[in-house]
Each structure stands twice: as structure tokens, then as C-alpha cells.
Scaffold this active site. Structure first.
Site, short mmCIF file in Angstrom:
data_model
loop_
_atom_site.label_atom_id
_atom_site.label_comp_id
_atom_site.label_asym_id
_atom_site.label_seq_id
_atom_site.Cartn_x
_atom_site.Cartn_y
_atom_site.Cartn_z
N GLU A 280 -24.28 57.30 -33.41
CA GLU A 280 -24.89 56.21 -34.19
C GLU A 280 -25.50 56.73 -35.49
O GLU A 280 -26.72 56.63 -35.71
CB GLU A 280 -25.94 55.49 -33.36
N GLU B 139 -19.92 52.83 -26.30
CA GLU B 139 -21.13 52.32 -25.65
C GLU B 139 -21.08 50.81 -25.63
O GLU B 139 -20.80 50.18 -26.66
CB GLU B 139 -22.40 52.71 -26.43
C1 BGP Z 1 -27.86 53.37 -28.40
C2 BGP Z 1 -27.93 54.83 -28.11
C3 BGP Z 1 -28.03 55.21 -26.70
C4 BGP Z 1 -28.60 54.17 -25.77
C5 BGP Z 1 -28.28 52.75 -26.12
C6 BGP Z 1 -29.07 51.70 -25.38
O1 BGP Z 1 -28.62 53.12 -29.54
O2 BGP Z 1 -26.84 55.55 -28.66
O3 BGP Z 1 -28.59 56.47 -26.65
O4 BGP Z 1 -29.84 54.41 -25.35
O5 BGP Z 1 -28.40 52.49 -27.48
O6 BGP Z 1 -30.31 51.54 -25.95
P1 BGP Z 1 -31.65 51.55 -25.13
O7 BGP Z 1 -31.62 52.77 -24.31
O8 BGP Z 1 -32.72 51.55 -26.13
O9 BGP Z 1 -31.63 50.32 -24.31
#
Ligand code: BGP
Length: 481
Positions: free
Chosen positions: A182, A378
Site C-alpha cells: 500500500e 487483500e
Molecule cells: C491494509 C493493510 C493491512 C491490513 C488491512 C486491514 O491497509 O495493508 O496490513 O491491516 O488494511 O486493515 P485493518 O487491520 O486496519 O482493519
């Protein structure tokens, strides 16, 4: 029905990041990293955004990354569960400071190298293809102290040296690589994304765009080096994606969304097209931003074009140019992306808006823009789960979310013809939330017994979604019932 199948070779799987699942933060010679000092609780966002300086562990704070779900000691069991679900691919990240404890040590730490080698061998045993993120929210603390993180151009050499160590060691084990997780998150969570702490009086835009320039050069150099060292390997960039929709058809709102999308595409334009888009220079000029552009930089970006574009997708975003409307409808809480609430969508428990069609829109937009193979690395639902006394976890809401998103992805592949390499569901095993630091915000198809206070046995349990996803993979995406 036959044409609803995803192609053979489609990489079904799950995704994690070292800092959110590994733990063992001070074991095996590992050095301290940015995520190790991002605390649980009310200061988390301030530290993650670079607005509060905390570059060491402090008394009275809890740091969820230190133990996380202790995959450091459980990886064999976890990989066996991934294999049981039928994973073809597992996205994971390497912790930079496990390999180079100070970030730029001349010699890599053998214990760290060995640790990931064993993981890759274990994956190979089950025929699971690793997809490795080189830097997933992970800046060595020693380099933050020395250089101020990615503010400094010397980070590029440190990163390329790190890449050199891992490419040489894993060249026969890893074919798919992502340079930065990201990358656009640098603008929103600057410490988490790039080890940046803002100093008093500093011009933030200038800092951010120079740091972005450094990461983009580092990414390009890594791609070039990787192609030289690992013939046949493929390298991707990674975007926190999600289209901005205009709140109304007022052209001002359309333009506002267009510009906000561009803020994010800026990074991927450079990585996938090998050059900055022309508007970026104009915008930087207007904002008084000067990038430290050296004569060789344009050539470096050009030579380091990625092979594929990967992205995370959780939600679309909605925006308006009218500050009053914005203030009235702003998403509540400490949202990472500033946006207004889209009244047509439902929310998750954490206020993230659920928009499966938005995934199809995002996939098509990215393909129209870059014409490179895409990879969804993701996607998933963060929700509260309940472990029943008999060890089951009933999570129909997660199945519903996944079904709708996989359907939308299938439409993009089957009906729109977009070349998609794979899909790795985020947090396939429960792990620490990046934004909130909670364990309670669970994405997994595997439940891990640990709570927000850090209590629990760390025992793993299969949720209902585990069996559902297994069936999806077995049927190549045809059976989503
Ligand atoms: C993205 C990241 C992850 C992950 C995901 C979910 O931004 O790449 O590392 O954590 O989001 O977000 P969160 O964990 O804040 O719910």
C-alpha cells in the site's frame, strides 16, 4: 456453469504481514522496527500518522506486534491449515530487521534468513506459491534514528541492499514479489508507511512527496535488480485501492473525486508506467513541493517498471467538494481515508462501507489505466467473532461478504475479461489490526484465541468460512453457495 470457473493457475490464497502475525519481535537476532513501537490504545493513530514521536518502546504502553499471534512459533501448524483450505498462494512479508537488524548491516543475520527459508520450504512441501511483500509497514528503527526514515535518499541504498540479500538467498524459492505494501499509505499513515515523524514547522507535503520519490526509486531499483538476479520472477506494485465516488453529479464533486483518485494513482502511475504523470509536476509546483530529482532518476523509474499491479480493496470512498456537506456527512471516527458516508452502502462494525460492485469498478479502472495483469492481494471483512464452547465459530457475515466480492471479481474476469493473477484474502488467519491494533477485529477463516488485552491460548480453530473457502477453491470459484 462451466464459464463461471476461474482459469487454471489462478492463485487462490490468503495474505498476512510479518508485523501483524509473526511476533517474536526480539528473537533470533531481530532488530526493532517501526511497527514494534506503534502502541495499542488512543495514541496509536497519532504515532502511526507521524504526529506523535515514539521511536522506542515505553513503559505503560502495550505493543501488539511484539507477540501478535506468535506465528514465529506456529508457522508449521498455520501453513498446514492453509494447505488444508487448498491455498495455491500465500502472501506474506519479510521483516526487514530480521534480516538486517539495523536496516543496513553489511552482513545479513543468518538466523533471520534461515527462518524465512524454512517457511518457504514448508510452503513448497504443500505446493503453495509464496507471494512476498518486501516492505509491509516496516521501517527499521535504526534507520529512522539515522536518517528520519524515507525522508532521506540514503534509504534507497539500504533497501536495495536488503533486497539483494533476500533475492540471492530465496531466488529458487520465491517467484512473486511486491516491493511496498500500500505505497500510497505513506500519505495517510506516514510513520507506519515510511517511518516518518513530522518535526515542528516542517512542510509536510514536501516531506511526503520526497519520501514518495525515494520509495518509488527504491521500488524501481529493486525490480531491476530482481529481474537480473531471479530470471522469470515477477514484481508488483501495491495500491490501497478503492475508487472515489462523487457525492452528487455536480461536476465539482466529480472533479474532487477525480483528484483524490489521482493522489493514489500517482504512485502506481510511476511504478507501472515508469514515469511520473505530467499533472503531478504541475500539482507539486502549485503546492510549493520540490522533489530532489537527480539526473539519473527518470531513467531509474523507467527501468524499474513492475510486471503486475496488485492492490487491496476493502471499500469504495465517497467525496464532495463542498466543505459543509463534507463536514455534515464525514465518516465518523478515525478513518484512514477522509471521505463522506455513501448512503447507498451498508457498514461493517468498524464503519467500513461494503461495496462489492466497487471491486468490479476498481478492477476495471485499474486495468483500463495500466493494462498490466492485476492481483487482488487483500480483501476481507473485519468483524467480531464468537468462539463457541465446542470450538466452532459461525461467521455467516464473513461468508456473505466474501461471496459478494468473489462474485464481483468473477464478473470482472469472466464478463469483462480482465487478466487477474489471483486473490489472497486478507488476514486469512486472525491477526492484529493495522489501524486499531485490536485482535477483536478479525478477518480470518482461522480463529486465533487471543483478545485485545493479549490474553488467550493462541490456539487455532477452523471457522465456518474455512470450510466454505475450501469449497470455493476446490471448485475454482464456481461454487460460492
Ligand atoms: C491494509 C493493510 C493491512 C491490513 C488491512 C486491514 O491497509 O495493508 O496490513 O491491516 O488494511 O486493515 P485493518 O487491520 O486496519 O482493519
Amino acid at each position: 456453469m462451466g464459464d463461471l470457473k476461474f482459469p487454471d493457475g489462478f492463485l487462490w490464497g490468503g495474505a498476512t504481514a510479518a508485523n501483524q502475525c509473526e511476533g517474536g519481535y526480539n528473537l533470533g537476532g531481530r532488530g526493532l522496527s517501526s511497527v514494534d513501537v506503534i502502541p495499542f490504545g488512543p495514541d496509536r493513530m497519532k504515532v502511526a500518522r507521524g504526529e506523535m514521536k515514539m521511536i522506542e518502546c515505553r513503559e505503560g504502553y502495550e505493543y501488539p506486534a511484539h507477540e501478535a499471534i506468535d506465528m514465529y512459533h506456529h508457522y508449521k501448524e498455520d501453513i498446514a491449515l492453509f494447505a488444508e483450505m487448498g491455498f495455491k498462494c500465500y502472501r506474506m512479508s519479510i521483516s526487514w530487521t530480521r534480516i538486517l537488524p539495523n536496516g543496513d548491516d553489511e552482513q545479513p543475520n543468518e538466523e533471520g534468513l534461515k527462518f524465512y527459508e524454512e517457511i518457504f520450504e514448508e510452503l513448497k512441501k504443500y505446493g503453495i506459491e509464496p507471494l512476498v511483500t518486501i516492505d509491509h509497514f516496516d521501517t527499521p528503527i535504526a534507520l529512522i534514528k539515522k536518517y528520519g526514515g524515507w525522508k532521506d535518499r540514503r534509504m534507497i541504498d539500504a533497501y536495495v541492499h536488503y533486497c539483494d540479500c533476500i533475492f540471492r538467498r530465496y531466488k529458487d524459492l520465491v517467484k512473486y514479489w511486491i516491493t511496498f505494501n500500500e505505497i500510497n499509505m505513506l500519505l495517510h499513515m506516514s510513520f507506519m508507511g515510511a517511518g516518518i515523524v513530522f518535526e515542528e514547522g516542517e512542510d509536510r507535503q514536501n516531506v511526503l512527496y520526497n519520501a514518495a520519490h525515494h520509495e518509488l526509486l527504491a521500488s524501481a531499483k529493486a525490480v531491476k535488480l530482481g529481474h537480473e538476479l531471479i530470471p522469470g520472477a515477477q514484481f508488483g506494485c501495491m495500491l490501497a485501492a478503492g475508487q472515489f465516488y462523487p457525492y452528487t453529479p455536480d461536476p465539482k464533486d466529480i472533479w474532487d473525486g477525480f483528484e483524490k483518485d489521482r493522489d493514489n494513482y500517482f504512485f502506481i502511475d510511476a511504478q507501472a508506467r515508469g514515469a511520473y504523470p505530467v499533472w503531478a509536476f504541475k500539482r507539486m509546483e502549485a503546492a510549493g513541493v520540490t522533489i530532489d530529482m537527480q539526473p539519473e532518476d527518470a531513467g531509474i523509474l523507467k527501468e524499474g517498471e513492475v510486471d503486475f499491479v496488485s492492490f487491496s480493496y476493502y471499500a469504495s470512498r465517497c467525496t464532495t467538494a463542498d466543505p459543509e456537506v463534507f463536514a455534515k456527512h464525514a465518516r465518523p471516527g478515525n478513518a484512514v481515508f477522509k471521505a463522506v458516508v455513501n448512503p447507498y452502502l451498508k457498514n461493517t462494525e468498524w464503519g467500513w462501507q461494503i461495496d462489492p460492485l466497487g471491486l468490479r469498478i476498481t478492477i476495471n479502472t485499474l486495468y483500463d489505466r495500466y493494462q498490466k495483469p492485476l492481483f487482488i492481494v487483500e480483501n476481507g471483512l473485519g468483524a467480531t467473532d464468537k468462539l463457541e464452547e465446542d470450538g466452532t465459530v459461525h461467521d455467516p457475515y464473513r461468508i456473505e461478504y466474501m461471496r459478494a466480492h468473489i462474485e464481483a471479481m468473477r464478473d470482472a474476469v469472466v464478463k469483462d475479461g480482465v487478466p487477474l493473477m489471483g486473490f489472497t484474502s486478507w488476514g486469512c488467519i486472525d491477526l492484529v489490526s493495522a489501524s486499531s491494533g485490536e485482535m477483536k477485529k478479525r478477518y480470518g477463516m482461522i480463529y486465533v484465541d487471543k483478545d485485545n488485552e493479549g490474553k488467550g491460548t493462541l490456539k487455532r480453530y477452523r471457522k465456518d468460512s474455512f470450510y466454505w473457502y475450501k469449497k470455493v477453491i476446490e471448485s475454482k470459484g464456481e461454487d460460492l453457495a
